[in-house]
Design an enzyme around this catalytic site. Structure first.
Site, PDB file in Angstrom:
ATOM      1  N   HIS A  38       8.524  -1.206   6.308  1.00 21.60           N
ATOM      2  CA  HIS A  38       9.244  -0.749   5.377  1.00 21.60           C
ATOM      3  C   HIS A  38       8.687   0.784   5.210  1.00 21.60           C
ATOM      4  CE1 HIS A  38      12.849  -3.834   4.839  1.00 21.60           C
ATOM      5  NE2 HIS A  38      11.062  -4.855   5.160  1.00 21.60           N
ATOM      6  N   SER A  49       0.044  -8.004  12.364  1.00 17.02           N
ATOM      7  CA  SER A  49      -1.010  -7.463  12.896  1.00 17.02           C
ATOM      8  C   SER A  49      -1.129  -6.703  11.582  1.00 17.02           C
ATOM      9  CB  SER A  49      -0.525  -7.055  14.033  1.00 17.02           C
ATOM     10  OG  SER A  49      -1.926  -5.981  14.231  1.00 17.02           O
ATOM     11  N   ASP A 106       4.499  -7.244   3.164  1.00 19.38           N
ATOM     12  CA  ASP A 106       3.860  -8.193   2.376  1.00 19.38           C
ATOM     13  C   ASP A 106       2.686  -8.257   2.834  1.00 19.38           C
ATOM     14  OD1 ASP A 106       6.496  -7.985   0.990  1.00 19.38           O
ATOM     15  OD2 ASP A 106       6.733 -10.838   1.631  1.00 19.38           O
TER      16      ASP A 106
END
Length: 283
Positions: free
Chosen positions: A147, A250, A90
């Site tokens: 992921h 980050s 995300d």
């Protein structure tokens, strides 16, 4: 003027000391103080806790546990199909495009060397010459687990020491060589479309970077680049499987080989990303 002051201040502050102190607080189980910090953070950054597996601040013993919170099952379905790559996080696209003459575009007037990003390994950087890159920024409110965009077998991990500038859009536009000067961990995977690099970039108050195969990456402090080879101990991760996480937010920089992928139609800078949605297609 205010923006220039914000950027200039980052050259002066003790970046590593501040980050270490933030890390100690983030991992502390400080009871009501921890709960208050989590509650403040949720309100300040408008974190959508309805997506989290545990919705209440009281469910988290430490700030790190909250920040790396898992989502409810099925909250981020993974795009199906062997030819389809999924968004790894995300966040929001900072930049994406072609790697030109070994360099990666950062912002107007700024680019950086893919070789430097990967710790100075010339042969490794050559694998991505004339390929493609995508830089994705994770804001404080985002889900902070990373992921796999596709199935891949880990070949190498590289830790590169460096600065800890903030990596928000303002800093990206004003600090030269930002992503190749900050502390980072590069994971190199072999995939169906060729080599793929996932570079996890540290930042101010990012307490640590973790991978699922090595845990927290904390080599001794200094200027030495560390590299781990996994040829004799292969680790294969499926598309959508967690590969790492940030303890505080980050950026992820991804590199692909020449003629390996095409980005999803319409994907562009500043666009919001959601883990699992269509990111690219294999050529």
């Amino acid at each position: 003027m205010l923006d220039r002051i914000k950027v200039a201040a980052q050259y002066c502050i003790p970046q590593h000391l501040i980050s270490r102190l933030a890390g100690r607080f983030a991992q502390a189980e400080a009871g009501k103080l921890t709960q208050a910090a989590i509650s403040w953070f949720i309100k300040r950054y408008k974190v959508n806790m309805s997506e989290a597996e545990q919705e209440s601040p009281a469910d988290y013993a430490s700030f790190n546990a909250f920040f790396t919170r898992p989502l409810k099952a099925g909250m981020r379905p993974i795009i199906e199909g062997d030819e389809q790559l999924a968004h790894p996080v995300d966040g929001a696209v900072s930049q994406l495009g072609d790697i030109e003459q070994g360099r990666v575009f950062q912002a107007k007037g700024h680019d950086f060397s893919a070789r430097e990003l990967l710790g100075g390994d010339k042969a490794l950087a050559e694998e991505f010459r004339d390929g493609k890159f995508a830089t994705i920024y994770l804001s404080p409110s985002d889900y902070h687990r990373i992921h796999m965009p596709c199935k891949g077998t880990l070949r190498q991990m590289v830790y590169v020491p460096g600065d800890l500038f903030s990596v928000n859009p303002l800093t990206a536009q004003n600090v030269p060589n930002l992503f190749a000067r900050n502390e980072r961990v590069a994971a190199i995977f072999d995939t169906e479309q060729g080599p793929m690099a996932m570079v996890l970039v540290g930042a101010t108050i990012v307490a640590s970077i973790e991978t699922v195969w090595a845990g927290t990456i904390t080599p001794p402090r200094g200027k030495q680049v560390f590299s781990w080879d996994y040829h004799n101990n292969p680790i294969t991760l499926d598309k959508g499987e967690e590969m790492g996480r940030f303890k505080l937010g980050s950026t992820v920089v991804m590199l692909f080989a020449k003629d390996a992928i095409d980005f999803a139609e319409g994907l562009s800078a500043e666009q919001t990303t959601r883990m699992g949605e269509l990111f690219a297609t294999r050529k």
